[in-house]
Design a protein around this motif. Sequence first.
Motif, short mmCIF file in Angstrom:
data_model
loop_
_atom_site.label_atom_id
_atom_site.label_comp_id
_atom_site.label_asym_id
_atom_site.label_seq_id
_atom_site.Cartn_x
_atom_site.Cartn_y
_atom_site.Cartn_z
N GLU A 67 34.01 -51.93 -27.64
CA GLU A 67 34.24 -50.96 -28.72
C GLU A 67 35.19 -49.89 -28.21
O GLU A 67 35.00 -49.34 -27.12
CB GLU A 67 32.92 -50.33 -29.16
CG GLU A 67 31.95 -51.32 -29.76
CD GLU A 67 30.62 -50.67 -30.11
OE1 GLU A 67 30.29 -49.61 -29.49
OE2 GLU A 67 29.90 -51.20 -30.97
N VAL A 68 36.21 -49.58 -28.99
CA VAL A 68 37.14 -48.51 -28.67
C VAL A 68 36.69 -47.26 -29.42
O VAL A 68 36.65 -47.25 -30.66
CB VAL A 68 38.59 -48.88 -29.06
CG1 VAL A 68 39.54 -47.74 -28.71
CG2 VAL A 68 39.01 -50.16 -28.36
N ARG A 69 36.31 -46.22 -28.67
CA ARG A 69 35.76 -44.99 -29.27
C ARG A 69 36.58 -43.77 -28.85
O ARG A 69 37.25 -43.78 -27.82
CB ARG A 69 34.30 -44.80 -28.84
CG ARG A 69 33.38 -45.89 -29.38
CD ARG A 69 31.94 -45.66 -28.96
NE ARG A 69 31.05 -46.66 -29.53
CZ ARG A 69 30.44 -46.55 -30.70
NH1 ARG A 69 30.62 -45.45 -31.44
NH2 ARG A 69 29.65 -47.50 -31.15
N ALA A 70 36.47 -42.76 -29.68
CA ALA A 70 37.14 -41.48 -29.38
C ALA A 70 36.41 -40.77 -28.25
O ALA A 70 35.18 -40.71 -28.23
CB ALA A 70 37.18 -40.60 -30.61
N SER A 158 44.53 -35.79 -21.84
CA SER A 158 44.90 -37.21 -21.73
C SER A 158 44.04 -38.09 -22.64
O SER A 158 44.49 -39.15 -23.10
CB SER A 158 44.77 -37.68 -20.27
OG SER A 158 43.41 -37.71 -19.86
N PHE A 159 42.81 -37.63 -22.91
CA PHE A 159 41.92 -38.41 -23.77
C PHE A 159 42.36 -38.40 -25.23
O PHE A 159 41.85 -39.17 -26.04
CB PHE A 159 40.48 -37.89 -23.68
CG PHE A 159 39.78 -38.29 -22.40
CD1 PHE A 159 40.23 -39.36 -21.63
CD2 PHE A 159 38.66 -37.60 -21.96
CE1 PHE A 159 39.59 -39.72 -20.46
CE2 PHE A 159 38.00 -37.96 -20.80
CZ PHE A 159 38.47 -39.01 -20.04
N THR A 160 43.31 -37.54 -25.57
CA THR A 160 43.82 -37.55 -26.94
C THR A 160 44.78 -38.72 -27.16
O THR A 160 45.10 -39.05 -28.31
CB THR A 160 44.54 -36.24 -27.28
OG1 THR A 160 45.67 -36.05 -26.41
CG2 THR A 160 43.59 -35.05 -27.13
N ASP A 161 45.27 -39.29 -26.06
CA ASP A 161 46.07 -40.52 -26.13
C ASP A 161 45.16 -41.69 -25.77
O ASP A 161 44.78 -41.86 -24.60
CB ASP A 161 47.25 -40.46 -25.16
CG ASP A 161 48.30 -39.44 -25.59
OD1 ASP A 161 48.66 -39.44 -26.77
OD2 ASP A 161 48.71 -38.64 -24.74
N ILE A 162 44.82 -42.51 -26.76
CA ILE A 162 43.91 -43.64 -26.53
C ILE A 162 44.76 -44.90 -26.34
O ILE A 162 45.50 -45.30 -27.26
CB ILE A 162 42.93 -43.81 -27.71
CG1 ILE A 162 42.11 -42.53 -27.86
CG2 ILE A 162 42.03 -45.01 -27.50
CD1 ILE A 162 41.25 -42.50 -29.10
N GLU A 183 33.22 -36.79 -30.95
CA GLU A 183 33.18 -37.50 -29.66
C GLU A 183 32.30 -38.74 -29.79
O GLU A 183 31.15 -38.68 -30.22
CB GLU A 183 32.61 -36.57 -28.59
CG GLU A 183 32.63 -37.17 -27.20
CD GLU A 183 32.10 -36.21 -26.15
OE1 GLU A 183 31.68 -36.68 -25.09
OE2 GLU A 183 32.10 -34.98 -26.43
N GLY A 184 32.88 -39.92 -29.47
CA GLY A 184 32.15 -41.17 -29.56
C GLY A 184 32.35 -41.92 -30.85
O GLY A 184 31.77 -43.00 -31.05
N THR A 185 33.20 -41.41 -31.76
CA THR A 185 33.45 -42.11 -33.02
C THR A 185 34.08 -43.48 -32.75
O THR A 185 35.03 -43.61 -31.98
CB THR A 185 34.38 -41.29 -33.93
OG1 THR A 185 33.76 -40.05 -34.23
CG2 THR A 185 34.70 -42.03 -35.22
N LEU A 186 33.55 -44.54 -33.42
CA LEU A 186 34.07 -45.89 -33.24
C LEU A 186 35.37 -46.04 -34.01
O LEU A 186 35.43 -45.78 -35.22
CB LEU A 186 33.04 -46.92 -33.73
CG LEU A 186 33.43 -48.39 -33.63
CD1 LEU A 186 33.69 -48.78 -32.18
CD2 LEU A 186 32.34 -49.27 -34.23
N LEU A 187 36.42 -46.47 -33.31
CA LEU A 187 37.74 -46.63 -33.92
C LEU A 187 38.03 -48.08 -34.28
O LEU A 187 38.52 -48.37 -35.36
CB LEU A 187 38.81 -46.10 -32.97
CG LEU A 187 38.61 -44.67 -32.44
CD1 LEU A 187 39.73 -44.31 -31.47
CD2 LEU A 187 38.55 -43.67 -33.59
#
Length: 369
Positions: A67-70, A158-162, A183-187
Amino acid sequence: MTKAPSKMITKAHVYLFLISMLMYGCQQSETGVHHENPRYEATTPFRKDVSIRKEYVCQIHGIRHIEVRAMEKGYLQNIYVDEGQMVHQGQPMFKIMPNIYQAELMKAQAEANIMNIEYTNTKGLADQNIVSKNELALAKAKLDKANAEVKLAETHLSFTDIKAPFNGIMDHLLVRNGSLLDEGTLLTTLSDISKLWVYFNVPESEYLEYKTKKNDDQTYSKVRLKMANGAIFDQEGTIETIEADFDNTAGNIEFRATFPNPDGILRHGQTGTIIMRKPYKNALLIPQKATFEVMDKMFVYVIDNDGTLEQRLITIDAEIPYFFLVKEGVKDDDKILIEGLRKVHPGDHVDVTVIPKEKLQSNLQLHAE
């Protein structure tokens, strides 16, 4: 007057004698036909190396499926990828609005600059023995803390660039531009399908047989995959792991086979059928039509040297098209009846025409890939 009846009696006796002889001859002829043994076809078992095809329903998984999350809060500013797209490791996927995190970084950098100036001044005074070494150490600690705050702010920014953590295929986009992320939202989800892990359940008895025979024949670990459309996947798989525990409710255990997927044909979540070949070396085979069932037990008619039929119980190890693999009950040199099974009984005498083993073997049909 007394001689005439005597002649009549004599003639009558002659006629009766002739009729009796004719009837006796007919009875003898009929008796001869009745005692002629019927003729049926028979054969002998033969040995051959064969493999039995076993099939198991399976679930297909990508070797990595995540899962790719924010990692940070904020508004989603950009989406650089699309659903179903192949992405590569390090490729940008999403951008969270960075303004707040940029400001926090600038603030941390300013604090670090102040601490660096303070440390430099304190070090100059310490070199002149104006201040103590403890004051210098305190200034150094404050500088280190400020530098750490800079590193932390850089990390948050840096975490703003996924970016893609590995090569894979994207699934559905669960957010859109402008979405407010926590934080942790599933993308989305990302699947690495360069290799596939295929899971299937095996009964306990077959698991034990696999474990005992695998060391003797390494090809026993090789499997094929039948896809949902009935076609055979063009890559061969290898059984690599077996789960630790049995499922006591179903009486089976889960196997995992790994398949290469160079063309990306198969995807995570698909289903199929695992085909496992179970080899039998020098197996003893008989035609299936030579057997009959009584009370859930399998029998054959074995013919002894004088043509007498013996009903014999056999144990079937496995079956292939048209033939049974016999575990016990018959020997290589036994003659077994292959026709007329419904017309005969144990103890009957029959004449047989023996079908050569070679003719039976030429009719042997095995499943092929």
